[in-house]
Design a protein around this motif. Structure first.
Motif, PDB file in Angstrom:
ATOM      1  N   ASN A  41     -31.661  27.652 -40.678  1.00 13.30           N
ATOM      2  CA  ASN A  41     -32.328  26.805 -41.644  1.00 13.30           C
ATOM      3  C   ASN A  41     -32.372  25.369 -41.115  1.00 13.30           C
ATOM      4  O   ASN A  41     -31.365  24.819 -40.671  1.00 13.30           O
ATOM      5  CB  ASN A  41     -31.574  26.851 -42.978  1.00 13.30           C
ATOM      6  N   TYR A  42     -33.548  24.770 -41.170  1.00 11.43           N
ATOM      7  CA  TYR A  42     -33.723  23.404 -40.677  1.00 11.43           C
ATOM      8  C   TYR A  42     -32.883  22.397 -41.466  1.00 11.43           C
ATOM      9  O   TYR A  42     -32.540  21.324 -40.958  1.00 11.43           O
ATOM     10  CB  TYR A  42     -35.210  23.025 -40.730  1.00 11.43           C
ATOM     11  N   ALA A  43     -32.501  22.752 -42.689  1.00 13.75           N
ATOM     12  CA  ALA A  43     -31.643  21.866 -43.490  1.00 13.75           C
ATOM     13  C   ALA A  43     -30.332  21.586 -42.761  1.00 13.75           C
ATOM     14  O   ALA A  43     -29.746  20.508 -42.920  1.00 13.75           O
ATOM     15  CB  ALA A  43     -31.382  22.477 -44.864  1.00 13.75           C
ATOM     16  N   ASP A  44     -29.859  22.529 -41.922  1.00 14.72           N
ATOM     17  CA  ASP A  44     -28.636  22.307 -41.142  1.00 14.72           C
ATOM     18  C   ASP A  44     -28.816  21.122 -40.190  1.00 14.72           C
ATOM     19  O   ASP A  44     -27.905  20.320 -39.997  1.00 14.72           O
ATOM     20  CB  ASP A  44     -28.271  23.550 -40.321  1.00 14.72           C
ATOM     21  N   ASP A  45     -29.993  21.026 -39.569  1.00 23.04           N
ATOM     22  CA  ASP A  45     -30.277  19.911 -38.666  1.00 23.04           C
ATOM     23  C   ASP A  45     -30.321  18.586 -39.430  1.00 23.04           C
ATOM     24  O   ASP A  45     -29.845  17.558 -38.940  1.00 23.04           O
ATOM     25  CB  ASP A  45     -31.608  20.117 -37.945  1.00 23.04           C
ATOM     26  N   LEU A  46     -30.899  18.632 -40.621  1.00 27.13           N
ATOM     27  CA  LEU A  46     -31.014  17.399 -41.414  1.00 27.13           C
ATOM     28  C   LEU A  46     -29.671  16.930 -41.950  1.00 27.13           C
ATOM     29  O   LEU A  46     -29.512  15.739 -42.228  1.00 27.13           O
ATOM     30  CB  LEU A  46     -32.015  17.593 -42.558  1.00 27.13           C
ATOM     31  N   VAL A  98     -37.618  25.962 -38.672  1.00 31.59           N
ATOM     32  CA  VAL A  98     -36.450  26.562 -38.033  1.00 31.59           C
ATOM     33  C   VAL A  98     -35.577  25.484 -37.405  1.00 31.59           C
ATOM     34  O   VAL A  98     -36.060  24.610 -36.697  1.00 31.59           O
ATOM     35  CB  VAL A  98     -36.894  27.586 -36.966  1.00 31.59           C
ATOM     36  N   GLY A  99     -34.284  25.550 -37.670  1.00 33.75           N
ATOM     37  CA  GLY A  99     -33.336  24.589 -37.127  1.00 33.75           C
ATOM     38  C   GLY A  99     -33.009  24.863 -35.669  1.00 33.75           C
ATOM     39  O   GLY A  99     -33.145  25.987 -35.178  1.00 33.75           O
ATOM     40  N   LEU A 100     -32.547  23.823 -34.970  1.00 37.79           N
ATOM     41  CA  LEU A 100     -32.236  23.928 -33.543  1.00 37.79           C
ATOM     42  C   LEU A 100     -30.789  23.591 -33.210  1.00 37.79           C
ATOM     43  O   LEU A 100     -30.347  23.824 -32.086  1.00 37.79           O
ATOM     44  CB  LEU A 100     -33.163  22.998 -32.747  1.00 37.79           C
ATOM     45  N   SER A 101     -30.033  23.063 -34.162  1.00 36.70           N
ATOM     46  CA  SER A 101     -28.685  22.591 -33.839  1.00 36.70           C
ATOM     47  C   SER A 101     -27.747  23.710 -33.390  1.00 36.70           C
ATOM     48  O   SER A 101     -26.821  23.460 -32.611  1.00 36.70           O
ATOM     49  CB  SER A 101     -28.075  21.828 -35.019  1.00 36.70           C
ATOM     50  N   ASP A 102     -27.970  24.937 -33.828  1.00 31.75           N
ATOM     51  CA  ASP A 102     -27.121  26.049 -33.375  1.00 31.75           C
ATOM     52  C   ASP A 102     -27.188  26.234 -31.861  1.00 31.75           C
ATOM     53  O   ASP A 102     -26.218  26.654 -31.238  1.00 31.75           O
ATOM     54  CB  ASP A 102     -27.515  27.365 -34.051  1.00 31.75           C
ATOM     55  N   PHE A 103     -28.351  25.930 -31.260  1.00 34.19           N
ATOM     56  CA  PHE A 103     -28.489  26.040 -29.807  1.00 34.19           C
ATOM     57  C   PHE A 103     -27.521  25.125 -29.066  1.00 34.19           C
ATOM     58  O   PHE A 103     -27.142  25.391 -27.939  1.00 34.19           O
ATOM     59  CB  PHE A 103     -29.911  25.676 -29.350  1.00 34.19           C
ATOM     60  N   ALA A 104     -27.141  24.034 -29.695  1.00 34.65           N
ATOM     61  CA  ALA A 104     -26.297  23.036 -29.042  1.00 34.65           C
ATOM     62  C   ALA A 104     -24.816  23.215 -29.340  1.00 34.65           C
ATOM     63  O   ALA A 104     -23.992  22.467 -28.814  1.00 34.65           O
ATOM     64  CB  ALA A 104     -26.736  21.636 -29.473  1.00 34.65           C
ATOM     65  N   ASP A 131     -18.293  18.254 -32.773  1.00 33.24           N
ATOM     66  CA  ASP A 131     -19.217  17.380 -33.495  1.00 33.24           C
ATOM     67  C   ASP A 131     -20.152  16.615 -32.561  1.00 33.24           C
ATOM     68  O   ASP A 131     -20.942  15.795 -33.009  1.00 33.24           O
ATOM     69  CB  ASP A 131     -18.432  16.370 -34.340  1.00 33.24           C
ATOM     70  N   ASN A 132     -20.063  16.854 -31.266  1.00 36.92           N
ATOM     71  CA  ASN A 132     -20.885  16.136 -30.283  1.00 36.92           C
ATOM     72  C   ASN A 132     -22.156  16.913 -29.946  1.00 36.92           C
ATOM     73  O   ASN A 132     -22.466  17.136 -28.783  1.00 36.92           O
ATOM     74  CB  ASN A 132     -20.085  15.882 -29.005  1.00 36.92           C
ATOM     75  N   LEU A 133     -22.892  17.321 -30.971  1.00 35.43           N
ATOM     76  CA  LEU A 133     -24.109  18.100 -30.747  1.00 35.43           C
ATOM     77  C   LEU A 133     -25.251  17.200 -30.295  1.00 35.43           C
ATOM     78  O   LEU A 133     -25.485  16.144 -30.868  1.00 35.43           O
ATOM     79  CB  LEU A 133     -24.514  18.828 -32.022  1.00 35.43           C
ATOM     80  N   ASN A 134     -25.953  17.639 -29.270  1.00 34.32           N
ATOM     81  CA  ASN A 134     -27.128  16.937 -28.776  1.00 34.32           C
ATOM     82  C   ASN A 134     -28.263  17.947 -28.747  1.00 34.32           C
ATOM     83  O   ASN A 134     -28.294  18.818 -27.883  1.00 34.32           O
ATOM     84  CB  ASN A 134     -26.858  16.356 -27.387  1.00 34.32           C
ATOM     85  N   PHE A 135     -29.169  17.840 -29.707  1.00 40.69           N
ATOM     86  CA  PHE A 135     -30.263  18.797 -29.817  1.00 40.69           C
ATOM     87  C   PHE A 135     -31.551  18.060 -30.177  1.00 40.69           C
ATOM     88  O   PHE A 135     -31.520  16.986 -30.758  1.00 40.69           O
ATOM     89  CB  PHE A 135     -29.935  19.876 -30.863  1.00 40.69           C
ATOM     90  N   PRO A 136     -32.693  18.644 -29.818  1.00 44.70           N
ATOM     91  CA  PRO A 136     -33.959  17.955 -30.070  1.00 44.70           C
ATOM     92  C   PRO A 136     -34.406  18.063 -31.523  1.00 44.70           C
ATOM     93  O   PRO A 136     -34.017  18.979 -32.249  1.00 44.70           O
ATOM     94  CB  PRO A 136     -34.941  18.690 -29.157  1.00 44.70           C
ATOM     95  N   TYR A 137     -35.245  17.142 -31.899  1.00 44.66           N
ATOM     96  CA  TYR A 137     -35.880  17.160 -33.210  1.00 44.66           C
ATOM     97  C   TYR A 137     -36.870  18.324 -33.292  1.00 44.66           C
ATOM     98  O   TYR A 137     -36.989  18.986 -34.316  1.00 44.66           O
ATOM     99  CB  TYR A 137     -36.595  15.820 -33.434  1.00 44.66           C
TER     100      TYR A 137
END
Length: 141
Positions: free
Chosen positions: A105-110, A5-11, A22-28
């Motif tokens: 989708n975790y691919a979004d984080d990658l 599961v991706g996490l970038s949406d949280f940020a 574009d200044n997203l700061n999210f954990p791995y």
């Protein structure tokens, strides 16, 4: 491609609803560590919702830890908070019928951090030369 599961949406938005652009700061990775404060028997005693309704308000269910990047890239884990109940549990027919959680989708984080890919667990095919998981549902694509 199936990932965790991706996490970038949280940020994407701050606590006031402002778009981070574009200044997203999210954990791995996030890790939810059960405190042991709440436990139930392994064998059937009663319906699980009845057991959940015994959890009192103010109970710490999990300690939440975030890892900023893969350990192989120097990532470190930090305790970022606790998951605490702010009321007693209750059942809800509305929740059963209308509350659905969308998993990112975790691919979004990658796409944002491609350097994480080779250190990330990958479900499904191994076409990017990443570690494969033994997830029994990995064949579902």
């Amino acid at each position: 491609m199936d990932y965790e599961v991706g996490l970038s949406d949280f940020a994407q938005y701050d606590q006031n609803g402002n778009d981070a652009g574009d200044n997203l700061n999210f954990p791995y990775m996030l890790r939810f560590h059960p405190t042991g404060e709440i436990s139930f028997p392994d064998t059937y005693v009663e319906f699980f919702t009845d057991q959940l309704m015994t959890i009192p308000e103010g109970s710490v269910l999990y300690q939440v830890f975030a890892t900023d990047k893969p350990v192989e890239l120097g990532g470190t884990e930090t305790h970022i908070g606790d998951l605490v109940t702010d009321s007693e549990f209750t059942t809800s027919l509305w929740g059963d019928k209308h509350c659905f959680i969308r998993h990112q989708n975790y691919a979004d984080d990658l796409e944002i951090h491609p350097e994480w890919a080779q250190y990330s667990i990958r479900y499904g095919s191994d076409d990017n030369n990443t570690r494969k998981s033994k997830c029994p549902f990995g064949f579902l694509q």
